[in-house]
Design a protein around this motif. Sequence first.
Motif, PDB file in Angstrom:
ATOM      1  N   ASP A   1     -14.797  -1.547  44.676  1.00 52.44           N
ATOM      2  CA  ASP A   1     -15.282  -3.088  44.674  1.00 52.44           C
ATOM      3  C   ASP A   1     -15.343  -3.402  43.165  1.00 52.44           C
ATOM      4  O   ASP A   1     -15.641  -4.588  43.014  1.00 52.44           O
ATOM      5  CB  ASP A   1     -16.432  -3.508  45.468  1.00 52.44           C
TER       6      ASP A   1
ATOM      7  N   ARG B   1     -18.703   2.885  49.540  1.00 49.29           N
ATOM      8  CA  ARG B   1     -18.046   2.177  48.434  1.00 49.29           C
ATOM      9  C   ARG B   1     -17.215   3.261  47.583  1.00 49.29           C
ATOM     10  O   ARG B   1     -16.682   2.798  46.576  1.00 49.29           O
ATOM     11  CB  ARG B   1     -19.294   1.500  47.744  1.00 49.29           C
TER      12      ARG B   1
ATOM     13  N   TRP C   1     -25.537   2.252  49.581  1.00 50.23           N
ATOM     14  CA  TRP C   1     -24.289   2.258  48.852  1.00 50.23           C
ATOM     15  C   TRP C   1     -23.224   3.224  49.369  1.00 50.23           C
ATOM     16  O   TRP C   1     -22.226   3.472  48.987  1.00 50.23           O
ATOM     17  CB  TRP C   1     -24.788   3.078  47.626  1.00 50.23           C
TER      18      TRP C   1
END
Length: 170
Positions: free
Chosen positions: A15, A110, A107
């Motif tokens: 990202d 990701r 998290w």
Amino acid sequence: MTDAASYSHRDTLRDGTPVEIRALRPEDAVEMLAALGQTSAQSRRRRFFIPKQHFSDRERDFFMEIDFEHHVALVACVDDAGIVGGGRYIVTEPGRAEMAFMVIDAWQGRGIGGLLLRHLIALARDAKLSELMAEVLLENAAMRRVFDRFGFVRVKGQDPDALHLELKLS
């Protein structure tokens, strides 16, 4: 040869979030325990294969006393979040090491596990290891996909609830 004890590499998550993959340091102990506190019971069970609620002093010492020869540990750090994940390998016999990972729940998904794995594979190759192994619970589809992407193959294991995976490095 890379000095694993001082390893540090800046990378980027899928990202675009910047992340540092670096060697675990003794001064990370408090932050590591805080990160473990941000993982769900399911995530801890997927990592330790048992419901894990707390860690003994002996277990904490084991996870933090890294020699960077037989036991190599990396953490993933994000500037405003601190340690968000970690991975390690432990040499179980000459040339072979077992790997394990943990990413805090917020998290997960990701790309942190894949980054840690890529860096640990590079360090293992540099250390002249010939094979990496991992045990993954059958239900842990996300981690199984990460290992698949890096070429780990399933071999016969002893636990019917887990996959035994191996990657030949040479």
